[in-house]
Design a protein around this motif. Structure first.
Motif, mmCIF file in Angstrom:
data_model
loop_
_atom_site.group_PDB
_atom_site.id
_atom_site.type_symbol
_atom_site.label_atom_id
_atom_site.label_comp_id
_atom_site.label_asym_id
_atom_site.label_seq_id
_atom_site.Cartn_x
_atom_site.Cartn_y
_atom_site.Cartn_z
ATOM 1 N N PHE A 48 0.831 -1.203 0.000
ATOM 2 C CA PHE A 48 0.000 0.000 0.000
ATOM 3 C C PHE A 48 0.866 1.253 0.000
ATOM 4 C CE2 PHE A 48 -1.943 3.241 2.870
ATOM 5 C CZ PHE A 48 -2.904 3.715 1.987
ATOM 6 N N PHE A 49 1.870 1.292 0.848
ATOM 7 C CA PHE A 49 2.745 2.468 0.913
ATOM 8 C C PHE A 49 3.583 2.616 -0.355
ATOM 9 C CE2 PHE A 49 2.239 1.926 5.636
ATOM 10 C CZ PHE A 49 1.528 3.102 5.827
ATOM 11 N N GLU A 50 3.983 1.502 -0.936
ATOM 12 C CA GLU A 50 4.747 1.570 -2.178
ATOM 13 C C GLU A 50 3.890 2.110 -3.321
ATOM 14 O OE1 GLU A 50 6.139 -2.408 -2.682
ATOM 15 O OE2 GLU A 50 7.829 -2.174 -1.288
ATOM 16 N N GLN A 51 2.602 1.830 -3.279
ATOM 17 C CA GLN A 51 1.711 2.322 -4.328
ATOM 18 C C GLN A 51 1.409 3.812 -4.171
ATOM 19 O OE1 GLN A 51 -2.436 1.814 -4.201
ATOM 20 N NE2 GLN A 51 -2.647 0.966 -6.252
ATOM 21 N N ALA A 52 1.774 4.388 -3.021
ATOM 22 C CA ALA A 52 1.469 5.799 -2.754
ATOM 23 C C ALA A 52 2.054 6.716 -3.818
ATOM 24 C CB ALA A 52 1.979 6.186 -1.372
ATOM 25 N N VAL A 53 3.193 6.330 -4.397
ATOM 26 C CA VAL A 53 3.797 7.145 -5.459
ATOM 27 C C VAL A 53 2.846 7.222 -6.644
ATOM 28 C CG1 VAL A 53 5.711 7.345 -7.074
ATOM 29 C CG2 VAL A 53 6.129 6.595 -4.718
ATOM 30 N N PHE A 54 2.302 6.084 -7.037
ATOM 31 C CA PHE A 54 1.351 6.057 -8.148
ATOM 32 C C PHE A 54 0.085 6.843 -7.809
ATOM 33 C CE2 PHE A 54 -2.393 3.961 -10.078
ATOM 34 C CZ PHE A 54 -2.136 4.249 -11.415
ATOM 35 N N THR A 55 -0.370 6.724 -6.565
ATOM 36 C CA THR A 55 -1.552 7.459 -6.136
ATOM 37 C C THR A 55 -1.319 8.960 -6.267
ATOM 38 O OG1 THR A 55 -2.094 5.716 -4.550
ATOM 39 C CG2 THR A 55 -3.148 7.844 -4.221
ATOM 40 N N GLY A 56 -0.137 9.417 -5.844
ATOM 41 C CA GLY A 56 0.189 10.835 -5.975
ATOM 42 C C GLY A 56 0.243 11.273 -7.424
ATOM 43 N N GLN A 57 0.806 10.440 -8.279
ATOM 44 C CA GLN A 57 0.880 10.769 -9.699
ATOM 45 C C GLN A 57 -0.518 10.840 -10.315
ATOM 46 O OE1 GLN A 57 3.390 7.616 -11.151
ATOM 47 N NE2 GLN A 57 5.304 8.722 -10.679
ATOM 48 N N ALA A 58 -1.396 9.932 -9.890
ATOM 49 C CA ALA A 58 -2.761 9.931 -10.411
ATOM 50 C C ALA A 58 -3.488 11.233 -10.063
ATOM 51 C CB ALA A 58 -3.527 8.734 -9.852
ATOM 52 N N THR A 59 -3.246 11.731 -8.847
ATOM 53 C CA THR A 59 -3.845 13.006 -8.449
ATOM 54 C C THR A 59 -3.195 14.159 -9.186
ATOM 55 O OG1 THR A 59 -4.283 12.112 -6.237
ATOM 56 C CG2 THR A 59 -4.370 14.499 -6.491
ATOM 57 N N ASP A 60 -1.853 14.150 -9.253
ATOM 58 C CA ASP A 60 -1.122 15.229 -9.931
ATOM 59 C C ASP A 60 -1.600 15.406 -11.368
ATOM 60 O OD1 ASP A 60 0.313 15.374 -7.619
ATOM 61 O OD2 ASP A 60 2.134 14.448 -8.422
ATOM 62 N N GLN A 61 -1.764 14.300 -12.062
ATOM 63 C CA GLN A 61 -2.061 14.324 -13.490
ATOM 64 C C GLN A 61 -3.553 14.274 -13.805
ATOM 65 O OE1 GLN A 61 0.199 10.997 -14.989
ATOM 66 N NE2 GLN A 61 2.111 11.740 -14.092
ATOM 67 N N GLY A 62 -4.368 14.189 -12.775
ATOM 68 C CA GLY A 62 -5.814 14.165 -13.004
ATOM 69 C C GLY A 62 -6.255 12.912 -13.732
ATOM 70 N N MET A 63 -5.810 11.766 -13.246
ATOM 71 C CA MET A 63 -6.136 10.502 -13.897
ATOM 72 C C MET A 63 -7.638 10.330 -14.067
ATOM 73 S SD MET A 63 -5.047 6.689 -12.598
ATOM 74 C CE MET A 63 -5.698 5.204 -13.350
ATOM 75 N N GLY A 70 -5.084 26.254 -15.466
ATOM 76 C CA GLY A 70 -3.767 26.314 -16.079
ATOM 77 C C GLY A 70 -2.598 26.350 -15.139
ATOM 78 N N LEU A 71 -2.829 26.252 -13.837
ATOM 79 C CA LEU A 71 -1.727 26.264 -12.883
ATOM 80 C C LEU A 71 -0.958 24.951 -12.936
ATOM 81 C CD1 LEU A 71 -3.470 28.664 -11.805
ATOM 82 C CD2 LEU A 71 -2.699 28.027 -9.518
ATOM 83 N N THR A 72 0.333 25.032 -12.621
ATOM 84 C CA THR A 72 1.135 23.819 -12.524
ATOM 85 C C THR A 72 0.720 23.040 -11.285
ATOM 86 O OG1 THR A 72 2.849 24.896 -11.201
ATOM 87 C CG2 THR A 72 3.087 24.991 -13.608
ATOM 88 N N ALA A 73 1.162 21.793 -11.202
ATOM 89 C CA ALA A 73 0.803 20.971 -10.047
ATOM 90 C C ALA A 73 1.306 21.605 -8.753
ATOM 91 C CB ALA A 73 1.375 19.566 -10.207
ATOM 92 N N SER A 74 2.527 22.148 -8.763
ATOM 93 C CA SER A 74 3.085 22.741 -7.549
ATOM 94 C C SER A 74 2.276 23.938 -7.086
ATOM 95 C CB SER A 74 4.540 23.159 -7.791
ATOM 96 O OG SER A 74 5.336 22.040 -8.091
ATOM 97 N N LEU A 75 1.932 24.828 -8.019
ATOM 98 C CA LEU A 75 1.141 26.006 -7.651
ATOM 99 C C LEU A 75 -0.265 25.613 -7.224
ATOM 100 C CD1 LEU A 75 2.186 28.641 -10.353
ATOM 101 C CD2 LEU A 75 2.703 28.659 -7.901
ATOM 102 N N ALA A 76 -0.823 24.612 -7.897
ATOM 103 C CA ALA A 76 -2.167 24.160 -7.543
ATOM 104 C C ALA A 76 -2.188 23.574 -6.136
ATOM 105 C CB ALA A 76 -2.667 23.132 -8.554
ATOM 106 N N TYR A 77 -1.143 22.839 -5.783
ATOM 107 C CA TYR A 77 -1.069 22.293 -4.419
ATOM 108 C C TYR A 77 -0.903 23.415 -3.390
ATOM 109 C CZ TYR A 77 -0.926 17.299 -5.515
ATOM 110 O OH TYR A 77 -1.254 16.027 -5.905
ATOM 111 N N LEU A 78 -0.201 24.475 -3.753
ATOM 112 C CA LEU A 78 -0.067 25.613 -2.852
ATOM 113 C C LEU A 78 -1.426 26.265 -2.611
ATOM 114 C CD1 LEU A 78 1.589 27.650 -1.232
ATOM 115 C CD2 LEU A 78 2.016 28.896 -3.377
#
Length: 404
Positions: free
Chosen positions: A242-257, A274-282
């Protein structure tokens, strides 16, 4: 009174919101939902493959339950292996990953012992019954069942076979118990809500702000015990996977899977603009901080519990980057508490019209967003939060300056 004035009063004073209109409308909406679900998920329906397996999010729940029963729970977090299990049922390129913690596997394991269609029907019927019971408890009336049954997000949750209704039941049941001063029970139900932790981000702050320390401790103890039980039953490998899959989970959120236009979060709205992932998370972090501050202030106030609960549930949608349309089924909990706190009366003009508009937007924002490219997913919870905060502010005593 002119025709224009009469029309304005019709909406501002919620003359449309009469019992003889709302109850039949609720029954008709729920009947329509059942009709559509029956068509799609009957053995010959378009959402069924090989006459036996539903093709929706529920597919991953059913398969995950089967893997637990066969002693292979960690497989659900191995995307390649889990995709191989789904491949016989899906079109090329389709995949339903399992993002939930191992605690949720304990709850869905029994589904793996059933055929897919009965498992789908049982899971959704039980979830709806529990969510309806929570709303009925809040309102002290059977109309609580009808309230959540008629919500468009309820249909969305059932169509996808999702766990949004179960989460709404735990959230609503926990807050209802808290309103009755049953803090230990409230904590247990909220602790179980960790099957979908993003739904309860603001709850600890509310408990601490209002001095519900026993509920806080009970929730924490339940969450830890629930996790420990899943570790004992499912093994360390499952939690590690589960913890190893967390990277994929984060990518799915970042990229709007799932599709940013489908989502009802600040983060998704920022990405659509149009914001980048970093700015959107901020921006999301700032919104979450504002939600925490709002909940802290409201729960330290002298307002009725129902008003506090409505603000808490509504603000919760702004505290997490991952909210999908079916998660908006929890709006029924906020609406039920508003109804209970105001005795169904209007605290200010257009109040219930705004609530009705929020319900309608919860059904249509994803489709309008897909067509227009405008982030509309947050409009429904934003309207409900506006109403809840406005009711709270109007309920507070105002200082009156002495006349000189």
């Amino acid at each position: 009174m002119t025709q224009e004035e009469g029309m304005a009063a019709y909406f501002s004073q919620a003359h449309w919101a009469t019992r003889d209109r709302l109850i039949p409308a609720g029954f008709m909406a729920f009947a329509a939902y059942l009709g559509v679900l029956t068509y799609f998920f009957s053995p010959s329906g378009p959402a069924i493959v090989d006459g036996a397996v539903p093709i929706s999010d529920f597919l991953c729940f059913w398969l995950a339950g089967g893997e637990v029963m066969h002693g292979r729970p960690s497989v659900v977090y191995d995307n390649s292996a889990f995709l191989a299990l789904q491949t016989p049922y899906l079109e090329p390129g389709a995949f339903y990953p399992f993002f939930y913690p191992p605690t949720f596997l304990l709850l869905i394991a029994p589904l793996g012992m059933m055929a897919a269609i009965p498992a789908y029907a049982v899971s959704q019927a039980v979830s709806l019954a529990l969510a309806g019971a929570a709303c009925a408890r809040i309102l002290r009336s059977w109309t609580g069942f009808l309230l959540i049954a008629a919500m468009p997000a309820t249909f969305n949750a059932m169509f996808h076979g999702q766990n949004a209704l179960l989460c709404a039941a735990l959230l609503g049941g926990g807050l209802a118990a808290l309103s009755e001063r049953r803090q230990v029970l409230a904590g247990i139900l909220i602790g179980l809500l960790t099957i979908k932790p993003q739904m309860g981000v603001l709850l600890p702050f509310a408990f601490l702000a209002a001095g519900y320390h026993r509920a806080f401790v009970s929730a924490a103890a339940t969450a830890v015990s629930f996790a420990a039980l899943s570790w004992l039953i499912l093994g360390n490998d499952t939690w590690q996977a589960f913890f190893e899959q967390a990277v994929f989970t984060g990518q799915a959120t970042d990229q709007g899977m799932a599709g940013f236009f489908k989502m009802a979060s600040v983060y998704a709205s920022a990405r659509m603009l149009g914001l980048t992932a970093s700015l959107a998370y901020l921006v999301q972090a700032l919104a979450a901080l504002a939600a925490v501050m709002l909940v802290w202030k409201v729960w330290r106030s002298s307002a009725e519990f129902g008003i506090k609960a409505a603000v808490l549930v509504s603000a919760g949608f702004f505290a997490t980057p991952y909210v999908l349309p079916y998660d908006l089924a929890a709006m029924a909990i906020a609406i039920a508490f508003l109804m209970q706190a105001t005795r169904g009366k209007q605290a200010f003009p257009y109040m219930w019209t705004f609530v009705a508009l929020a319900v309608l937007l919860s059904a249509s924002s994803r489709y309008l967003g897909a067509v227009t490219g405008v982030p509309l997913g947050l409009l429904a919870p934003a309207l409900l939060l506006f109403v809840s905060v406005r009711v709270h502010n109007l309920s507070q005593p105002r200082e009156v300056e002495a006349l000189a």
